[in-house]
Design a protein around this motif. Structure first.
Motif, PDB file in Angstrom:
ATOM      1  N   ALA A  74       0.923  -1.142  -0.178  1.00 41.56           N
ATOM      2  CA  ALA A  74      -0.239   0.083  -0.290  1.00 41.56           C
ATOM      3  C   ALA A  74       1.031   1.567   0.199  1.00 41.56           C
ATOM      4  O   ALA A  74       1.993   1.022   0.874  1.00 41.56           O
ATOM      5  CB  ALA A  74      -0.637  -0.051   1.537  1.00 41.56           C
ATOM      6  N   LEU A  75       0.052   2.367  -0.529  1.00 45.61           N
ATOM      7  CA  LEU A  75       1.031   3.436  -0.238  1.00 45.61           C
ATOM      8  C   LEU A  75       0.770   4.099   0.984  1.00 45.61           C
ATOM      9  O   LEU A  75       1.612   4.614   1.559  1.00 45.61           O
ATOM     10  CB  LEU A  75       0.241   4.700  -1.362  1.00 45.61           C
ATOM     11  CG  LEU A  75       0.872   6.311  -1.390  1.00 45.61           C
ATOM     12  CD1 LEU A  75       1.925   6.363  -1.709  1.00 45.61           C
ATOM     13  CD2 LEU A  75      -0.819   6.786  -2.079  1.00 45.61           C
ATOM     14  N   GLY A 106      -1.572   3.047  -4.581  1.00 42.75           N
ATOM     15  CA  GLY A 106      -1.388   3.648  -5.908  1.00 42.75           C
ATOM     16  C   GLY A 106      -1.295   5.151  -6.161  1.00 42.75           C
ATOM     17  O   GLY A 106      -1.722   5.150  -4.997  1.00 42.75           O
ATOM     18  N   THR A 107      -0.949   6.043  -6.824  1.00 46.61           N
ATOM     19  CA  THR A 107      -0.716   7.134  -6.947  1.00 46.61           C
ATOM     20  C   THR A 107      -0.984   7.113  -8.065  1.00 46.61           C
ATOM     21  O   THR A 107      -0.845   6.925  -9.335  1.00 46.61           O
ATOM     22  CB  THR A 107       0.620   7.878  -7.027  1.00 46.61           C
ATOM     23  OG1 THR A 107       1.819   7.162  -7.537  1.00 46.61           O
ATOM     24  CG2 THR A 107       0.914   7.055  -5.402  1.00 46.61           C
ATOM     25  N   ASN A 140      -1.293  13.029 -12.379  1.00 51.31           N
ATOM     26  CA  ASN A 140      -1.182  13.830 -12.573  1.00 51.31           C
ATOM     27  C   ASN A 140      -0.637  14.577 -11.433  1.00 51.31           C
ATOM     28  O   ASN A 140      -0.853  16.555 -11.747  1.00 51.31           O
ATOM     29  CB  ASN A 140      -2.393  14.186 -13.150  1.00 51.31           C
ATOM     30  CG  ASN A 140      -2.960  13.880 -11.779  1.00 51.31           C
ATOM     31  OD1 ASN A 140      -2.852  13.212 -10.808  1.00 51.31           O
ATOM     32  ND2 ASN A 140      -5.114  14.507 -12.313  1.00 51.31           N
ATOM     33  N   GLY A 141       0.117  14.066 -10.750  1.00 52.99           N
ATOM     34  CA  GLY A 141       0.486  14.817  -9.176  1.00 52.99           C
ATOM     35  C   GLY A 141      -0.657  15.180  -7.497  1.00 52.99           C
ATOM     36  O   GLY A 141       0.061  15.668  -7.216  1.00 52.99           O
ATOM     37  N   ASP A 142      -1.841  14.647  -8.499  1.00 52.81           N
ATOM     38  CA  ASP A 142      -2.526  15.093  -6.710  1.00 52.81           C
ATOM     39  C   ASP A 142      -2.136  14.146  -6.012  1.00 52.81           C
ATOM     40  O   ASP A 142      -1.463  12.811  -5.966  1.00 52.81           O
ATOM     41  CB  ASP A 142      -3.758  14.681  -7.184  1.00 52.81           C
ATOM     42  CG  ASP A 142      -4.904  14.388  -7.750  1.00 52.81           C
ATOM     43  OD1 ASP A 142      -4.469  16.026  -8.412  1.00 52.81           O
ATOM     44  OD2 ASP A 142      -5.617  14.791  -8.282  1.00 52.81           O
ATOM     45  N   SER A 143      -1.909  14.077  -4.518  1.00 55.44           N
ATOM     46  CA  SER A 143      -1.586  14.054  -3.517  1.00 55.44           C
ATOM     47  C   SER A 143      -2.629  13.445  -2.805  1.00 55.44           C
ATOM     48  O   SER A 143      -3.140  13.828  -2.808  1.00 55.44           O
ATOM     49  CB  SER A 143      -0.294  14.944  -2.743  1.00 55.44           C
ATOM     50  OG  SER A 143      -1.404  16.284  -2.473  1.00 55.44           O
ATOM     51  N   TYR A 153      -8.724   7.971   3.549  1.00 55.67           N
ATOM     52  CA  TYR A 153      -7.594   8.772   3.005  1.00 55.67           C
ATOM     53  C   TYR A 153      -8.642   9.471   1.866  1.00 55.67           C
ATOM     54  O   TYR A 153     -10.074   7.994   1.616  1.00 55.67           O
ATOM     55  CB  TYR A 153      -7.755   7.090   2.000  1.00 55.67           C
ATOM     56  CG  TYR A 153      -6.178   6.879   3.695  1.00 55.67           C
ATOM     57  CD1 TYR A 153      -5.078   7.690   4.258  1.00 55.67           C
ATOM     58  CD2 TYR A 153      -5.476   5.636   3.766  1.00 55.67           C
ATOM     59  CE1 TYR A 153      -4.328   7.173   5.231  1.00 55.67           C
ATOM     60  CE2 TYR A 153      -4.784   5.012   4.542  1.00 55.67           C
ATOM     61  CZ  TYR A 153      -4.336   5.849   5.204  1.00 55.67           C
ATOM     62  OH  TYR A 153      -3.738   5.344   6.036  1.00 55.67           O
ATOM     63  N   TYR A 154      -7.873   9.611   1.041  1.00 59.09           N
ATOM     64  CA  TYR A 154      -8.977  10.578  -0.498  1.00 59.09           C
ATOM     65  C   TYR A 154      -7.339  10.801  -1.148  1.00 59.09           C
ATOM     66  O   TYR A 154      -6.303  10.817  -1.120  1.00 59.09           O
ATOM     67  CB  TYR A 154      -9.162  11.121  -0.196  1.00 59.09           C
ATOM     68  CG  TYR A 154     -10.689  11.620   0.583  1.00 59.09           C
ATOM     69  CD1 TYR A 154     -12.078  11.117   0.268  1.00 59.09           C
ATOM     70  CD2 TYR A 154      -9.843  11.597   2.239  1.00 59.09           C
ATOM     71  CE1 TYR A 154     -13.194  11.102   0.656  1.00 59.09           C
ATOM     72  CE2 TYR A 154     -11.219  11.514   2.794  1.00 59.09           C
ATOM     73  CZ  TYR A 154     -12.558  11.607   2.621  1.00 59.09           C
ATOM     74  OH  TYR A 154     -13.886  11.053   3.462  1.00 59.09           O
ATOM     75  N   ASN A 155      -7.831  10.906  -2.615  1.00 63.42           N
ATOM     76  CA  ASN A 155      -7.188  10.741  -3.769  1.00 63.42           C
ATOM     77  C   ASN A 155      -6.034   9.902  -3.779  1.00 63.42           C
ATOM     78  O   ASN A 155      -4.572   9.941  -3.774  1.00 63.42           O
ATOM     79  CB  ASN A 155      -6.358  12.047  -3.381  1.00 63.42           C
ATOM     80  CG  ASN A 155      -6.977  13.519  -3.928  1.00 63.42           C
ATOM     81  OD1 ASN A 155      -8.586  13.461  -4.795  1.00 63.42           O
ATOM     82  ND2 ASN A 155      -6.574  14.587  -3.827  1.00 63.42           N
TER      83      ASN A 155
END
Length: 408
Positions: A118-119, A141-142, A145-148, A160-162
């Protein structure tokens, strides 16, 4: 337990992979969740697998579960007939407890197995004096486009979100457990959401629901031999106030969705009930409807919708199969529900404007107009209003909704 789960997983066919068209194959999600879904179905857990589009595509898998007190054999009484009956009941209780424990264990072990890659993950457990509390949150995962990743914590829970994959698992012991046979021991829930793209399509580019196109897919299936149909109509305006405080035995509606912003003063619901009396035909029809819905979505991209692909016919429950989500932009609605009672299987389609309303006595009602009820004479011969209510009373709900006009 992990070894048993592994064998089950490898033996099961991925249910989601069998039905999706090519344009939706990217929504398969995590293979461990695919295997988990198959195992849960085999255990009778009724997981809800849903797909929806609100500018980007999502897949969710959710299940609520319960556990009862540990199995204890009934003491012998010396009465041979009574002991034989108790032995049969004990066998059923033991199977139920084992099945519930298996559902709990496979959910928990799957979550734990996903924390390794997991991230970010959060695991909290408390086991004290026979009281169990569990909270898991997992982000996998990530986005490119740079969303953190966004993290929120409230007491012992983390959200958690994004992230492309988000999981949550929670379980709590029942606080009023009297430790008697068959009594509740605890309750829990699991939810997985897969959103492969974090970028939403611009609102102006989202298409309106193609109701006529969907009807062309469904109607030939619903008009097959062996399926009967009847209609009901509901009208409501501001001159009549609906009392929503009464108990289920007196409520007018099994399901209401009320517009609040902007408020619609006049509402109409047209409903059609399609009825089958063959389980084999009912589940064959359900499979055909699922395939037709996937075809329709494949041919009509970029529409807001919710599709609960693996809903089964649940006794006395109105289970939502398909819904347009245009109500976020316009006041029209279109929904398809599944329902069964004994050997009677129903598909209920409701459409209209304003507040969506399904009467408690939809099985025999011809019309409901500001509190004035007219019954379908033929349908009312088969059951009384009280019997019609009992077929629906397992599930009642009132929702509110608002929408943003399409030209904004």
């Amino acid at each position: 337990m992990k070894r048993i789960v592994f064998v089950l997983c490898t033996a099961c066919i991925s249910l989601g992979a069998l039905a999706q068209p090519k344009s939706f194959q990217g929504l398969q999600g995590n293979p461990k969740i695919e295997s988990l879904t198959s195992v849960l179905y085999n255990l009778g857990a009724h997981p809800q697998v849903s797909y929806y589009y609100d500018g980007k595509l999502h897949k969710t898998v959710s299940v609520n579960f319960a556990r009862t007190n540990d199995f204890q054999p009934t003491p012998l009484t010396g009465d041979s007939k009574r002991d034989a009956t108790n032995l049969k009941l004990d066998s059923l209780r033991k199977i139920q407890v084992l099945r519930q424990d298996s559902i709990y264990n496979v959910l928990r072990s799957t979550c734990l197995s996903l924390t390794d890659g997991a991230l970010e993950s959060y695991v909290w457990e408390s086991h004290r004096g026979g009281v169990d509390s569990i909270r898991y949150a997992i982000a996998i995962g990530t986005y490119q486009n740079g969303d953190s990743l966004m993290t929120y914590q409230r007491q012992r829970e983390v959200f958690y979100y994004n992230a492309p994959e988000l999981l949550s698992f929670r379980y709590d012991s029942y606080p009023y457990n009297d430790e008697r046979q068959g009594r509740p021991k605890g309750f829990g829930s699991f939810r997985y959401e897969y959103t492969p793209d974090s970028v939403s399509r611009p609102k102006r580019d989202i298409r309106l629901f193609n109701k006529e196109g969907y009807k062309q897919k469904l109607l030939p299936l619903l008009n097959q031999k062996g399926i009967t149909s009847r209609q009901f109509y509901v009208y409501h305006d501001s001159t009549y106030t609906i009392d929503n405080t009464v108990d289920n035995s007196k409520k007018d509606f099994a399901y209401r969705v009320i517009t609040v912003d902007p408020k619609i003063l006049k509402s109409e619901t047209w409903g059609t009930v399609y009825t089958l009396h063959s389980r084999e035909q009912a589940y064959s029809l359900l499979a055909q409807m699922q395939a037709a819905t996937w075809d329709f979505l494949d041919e009509n991209p970029y529409m807001r919708f919710t599709f609960n692909q693996f809903h089964e016919f649940r006794d006395r429950r109105l289970s939502e199969f398909f819904e347009n989500l245009d109500y976020k932009r316009i006041p029209e609605f279109y929904r398809v529900y599944l329902h069964c009672y004994g050997e009677e299987y129903n598909i209920i389609i409701v459409e209209g404007t304003g507040n969506m309303m399904i009467p408690m006595e939809w099985a025999i009602i011809k019309s409901w107009k500001n509190g004035k009820v007219t019954y379908d004479k033929q349908a009312a011969k088969a059951m009384t209003p009280l019997e019609a209510r009992s077929r629906t009373s397992e599930f009642t709900m009132t929702e509110t909704r608002s929408f943003e006009p399409i030209d904004e």
